[in-house]
Design a protein around this motif. Structure first.
Motif, short mmCIF file in Angstrom:
data_model
loop_
_atom_site.label_atom_id
_atom_site.label_comp_id
_atom_site.label_asym_id
_atom_site.label_seq_id
_atom_site.Cartn_x
_atom_site.Cartn_y
_atom_site.Cartn_z
N ALA A 53 9.32 -15.43 1.13
CA ALA A 53 9.09 -14.16 1.80
C ALA A 53 8.07 -14.31 2.92
O ALA A 53 8.22 -13.74 4.01
CB ALA A 53 8.61 -13.11 0.79
N VAL A 54 7.00 -15.08 2.66
CA VAL A 54 5.95 -15.28 3.67
C VAL A 54 6.51 -15.98 4.91
O VAL A 54 6.06 -15.72 6.04
CB VAL A 54 4.77 -16.07 3.07
N GLU A 55 7.48 -16.86 4.74
CA GLU A 55 8.03 -17.61 5.85
C GLU A 55 9.05 -16.81 6.65
O GLU A 55 9.51 -17.27 7.70
CB GLU A 55 8.68 -18.90 5.33
N ARG A 56 9.41 -15.63 6.19
CA ARG A 56 10.38 -14.82 6.95
C ARG A 56 9.72 -14.25 8.20
O ARG A 56 8.52 -13.97 8.21
CB ARG A 56 10.92 -13.70 6.07
N PRO A 57 10.48 -14.08 9.28
CA PRO A 57 9.87 -13.66 10.55
C PRO A 57 9.44 -12.21 10.57
O PRO A 57 8.54 -11.85 11.34
CB PRO A 57 10.99 -13.91 11.57
N TYR A 58 10.06 -11.36 9.78
CA TYR A 58 9.67 -9.95 9.76
C TYR A 58 9.98 -9.34 8.41
O TYR A 58 10.69 -9.90 7.58
CB TYR A 58 10.38 -9.17 10.88
N GLY A 59 9.41 -8.15 8.19
CA GLY A 59 9.56 -7.47 6.91
C GLY A 59 8.19 -7.11 6.35
O GLY A 59 7.15 -7.45 6.93
N MET A 60 8.19 -6.42 5.21
CA MET A 60 6.93 -5.97 4.61
C MET A 60 6.76 -6.57 3.22
O MET A 60 7.69 -6.53 2.39
CB MET A 60 6.90 -4.44 4.52
N ILE A 61 5.59 -7.16 2.98
CA ILE A 61 5.22 -7.68 1.66
C ILE A 61 4.09 -6.81 1.13
O ILE A 61 3.06 -6.64 1.81
CB ILE A 61 4.78 -9.15 1.75
N LEU A 62 4.26 -6.26 -0.06
CA LEU A 62 3.26 -5.38 -0.65
C LEU A 62 2.68 -6.03 -1.90
O LEU A 62 3.41 -6.58 -2.73
CB LEU A 62 3.88 -4.03 -1.01
N VAL A 63 1.35 -5.96 -2.03
CA VAL A 63 0.64 -6.44 -3.22
C VAL A 63 0.02 -5.24 -3.89
O VAL A 63 -0.70 -4.46 -3.25
CB VAL A 63 -0.45 -7.47 -2.85
N THR A 64 0.30 -5.04 -5.16
CA THR A 64 -0.17 -3.84 -5.86
C THR A 64 -0.98 -4.21 -7.09
O THR A 64 -0.87 -5.31 -7.62
CB THR A 64 1.02 -2.95 -6.30
N GLY A 65 -1.78 -3.26 -7.51
CA GLY A 65 -2.61 -3.46 -8.69
C GLY A 65 -3.88 -2.64 -8.58
O GLY A 65 -4.20 -2.12 -7.51
N PRO A 66 -4.61 -2.49 -9.68
CA PRO A 66 -5.85 -1.70 -9.66
C PRO A 66 -6.96 -2.42 -8.91
O PRO A 66 -6.84 -3.60 -8.55
CB PRO A 66 -6.18 -1.54 -11.14
N THR A 67 -8.06 -1.72 -8.69
CA THR A 67 -9.24 -2.33 -8.07
C THR A 67 -9.73 -3.51 -8.92
O THR A 67 -9.81 -3.41 -10.14
CB THR A 67 -10.36 -1.29 -7.94
N GLY A 68 -10.03 -4.61 -8.26
CA GLY A 68 -10.54 -5.78 -8.98
C GLY A 68 -9.47 -6.67 -9.57
O GLY A 68 -9.76 -7.52 -10.41
N SER A 69 -8.23 -6.49 -9.14
CA SER A 69 -7.14 -7.31 -9.69
C SER A 69 -6.81 -8.52 -8.82
O SER A 69 -5.84 -9.22 -9.10
CB SER A 69 -5.88 -6.46 -9.91
#
Length: 568
Positions: free
Chosen positions: A315-331
């Motif tokens: 996914a990181v190597e793709r030229p476009y798009g959105m990557i979302l990282v989720t989780g509580p504070t301190g994760s």
């Protein structure tokens, strides 16, 4: 009416009780009936409750005063005329060094809380005092033979060079000061910071209360008290931290935010994010330790399973798009994002980030601190980024519809966008975007990957095998075919390395969910997070609990930790 014996306890006695080094009954029994100076300490030693060395170490560690072994000094070189010999013998103190500009006296004492004695010495000498802790038995022995003849003064116990080194260690934001009275405060704060860094702590809390002041550090997600300096020092400690963090030292009524840097060597420096908050009994200060090296460890150090790691890298190597990282504070979301940015940080890539505030400084990345008071919001920064010819954009957090829509449009128009959301898992993240008002088609066409994560405490090398009943393993989420006897669950042991907790460091637990055509179809046809979760499971995506259970099988963490952080 007889006085309450508790009111006669000294500050040191109360600290020993609070730290469970003495019982209250023993402490009261050691109160001298005649009020003799140092009578309490002598009674504690004579009763065999603590040794003189134990007490000196306790005072140094708890209150932050430098400690000195008097046996290493040559009495001939002490400034014998600095303090009246009668006071030396009465209060068992030893003058170590004297300065005339400024007019200060360094004094070895057994109990720094004996303010009555120090007031008398200040009045007699006309100087300000710098206190150093020494063992009471050695002080008594030396004070009894202490003459009044003057001789060459010992060089300052805290030399100007040492003071300069202590000051230089906290380099960024430091304001020069000639007030050497704060030198012990400087050294004390420096010691707290360095100890916290060495321990791998993430936060340091300086907390004033009505009757005591405590300092706690958060290590592996757990707060632990490390010091309880005298309450009278709370304003000096707060002022010192505010000075080196470029905060307004005169403003104590409103919260403030700042930064500072601790230089450990020519090649390593640690940043701190500093927050002050007015409370009922003074300013509480929290320092977040920001170690840029954590983003340089690489994706392998984060704890992704091989298949999860490959999905993320694709996914990181793709030229476009959105990557979302989720989780509580301190994760650990920030470290994950910066690890991805570090992979992308190449000479031919233009990366811009909008953060509140920027926590990790990475060369080669254009970082912007959001300032809502000045009108620099996430959405304003994003619009500016799009005019700066970006390849990769990182948004610290998607908080509102405007920021979400601009981020989605950027992902649809040839940019790779990374950001975070506060949701429980990957499927609910897509539903959250829809509830914020983002059109389902835009979500399905822009988002390419969602990673949900938690941090569990990693078992120390002292871990030990534990027997867990079969029904508990099944209730936790293991399938019967997985409980085949080929692996052994482990629990915390306890050793010096982990300070008895059984845990040292943390390991990431991840749910890595690519947005496939099937999941995109569910989004566009009005499906909910349960529908998305069912499809993800069918596609082989492990949820957080399943990922955590695998970490237990590998012996990386305990079942209790996984159950606590996944909470399903």
């Amino acid at each position: 009416m007889a006085a309450n014996p508790q009111t006669a306890l000294s500050g040191l006695a109360r600290a020993l009780i609070q730290k469970n080094r003495l019982s209250e009954t023993d402490a009261i029994a050691c109160i001298p009936s005649d009020g003799a100076p140092d009578g309490f300490l002598l009674a504690v030693i004579q009763r065999g409750l603590l040794s003189a060395l134990d007490i000196a170490h306790f005072i140094s560690e708890t209150f932050g005063y430098p400690a000195l072994d008097l046996a290493t000094l040559n009495p001939e070189y002490l400034p014998k005329g600095a303090v009246d010999a009668n006071l030396v013998r009465k209060y068992h103190v030893i003058p170590l060094a004297q300065r005339t500009n400024p007019n200060r006296l360094t004094l070895a004492v057994a109990d720094p809380s004996a303010q009555r004695a120090f007031d008398e010495i200040r009045f007699q000498t006309g100087t300000q005092l710098d206190l150093v802790v020494a063992e009471i038995d050695k002080l008594i022995k030396l004070s009894e033979t202490f003459g009044e003849s003057s001789t060459t003064a010992l060089e300052n116990l805290i030399t100007e060079d040492e003071l300069g080194a202590a000051e230089a260690a906290i380099s960024e934001g430091l304001e020069e000061t000639s007030d050497v009275e704060d030198a012990p405060i400087v050294k004390f704060i420096q010691k707290i910071l360095i100890d916290a860094i060495n321990e791998g702590a993430s936060d340091i809390h300086f907390e004033p209360y009505e009757k005591y002041y405590r300092i706690r550090v958060r290590t592996d997600g757990v707060l632990r008290e490390v010091a309880q300096p005298p309450l009278a020092l709370k304003e000096k400690i707060a002022a010192r931290i505010k000075v080196i963090s470029r905060l307004d030292i005169s403003e104590k009524r409103v919260p403030q935010d700042g930064r500072m840097k601790l230089v450990l060597s020519k090649s390593k420096a640690i940043d701190f994010r500093v927050s002050s908050l007015p409370t009922l009994h003074g300013e509480k200060i929290v320092m977040r330790i920001l170690d840029a090296s954590s983003a340089m460890l690489g994706v392998d150090a984060l704890g992704y399973e091989p298949d999860q790691k490959q999905i993320l890298l694709d996914a990181v190597e793709r030229p476009y798009g959105m990557i979302l990282v989720t989780g509580p504070t301190g994760s650990g979301k920030t470290v994950s994002l910066y690890t991805c940015l570090n992979i992308l940080n190449k000479a031919g890539v233009n990366i811009s980030t909008a953060e509140d505030p920027a926590e990790i400084n990475l060369p080669g990345i254009n970082q912007v601190n959001v300032n809502e008071k000045a009108g620099l919001t996430f959405s304003v920064a994003l619009r500016s980024f799009l005019r700066q010819d970006p390849d990769v954009i990182m948004v610290g957090e998607i908080r509102d519809l405007e920021t979400a829509e601009i981020s989605v449009k950027a992902a649809q128009t040839g940019h790779l966008v990374l950001s975070t959301l506060h949701t429980n898992d990957a499927p609910t993240t897509l539903e959250r975007l829809k509830n914020m008002g983002v059109a389902p088609f835009n979500i399905a066409s822009a988002v390419i990957l969602i990673t949900a994560q938690r941090l569990a405490r990693r078992l120390c090398t002292c871990k030990k095998p534990v027997d867990i009943p079969l029904e508990v393993l099944l209730q936790s989420g293991y399938r019967e075919d997985e409980i085949d006897g080929t692996w052994q669950p482990h629990g915390p042991g306890g050793c010096d390395r982990c300070k008895g907790s059984g845990y040292k460091g943390r390991v990431g637990i991840y749910q890595v969910m690519p947005v496939t055509e099937e999941i995109a179809h569910i989004i566009m046809t009005g499906g909910n997070s349960m529908d998305i979760a069912a499809q993800a499971e069918a596609e082989g995506v492990s949820d957080l609990r399943r990922s955590g259970l695998l970490k237990v099988r590998l012996g990386l963490t305990s079942l209790e930790e996984v159950l606590a952080v996944t909470n399903e």
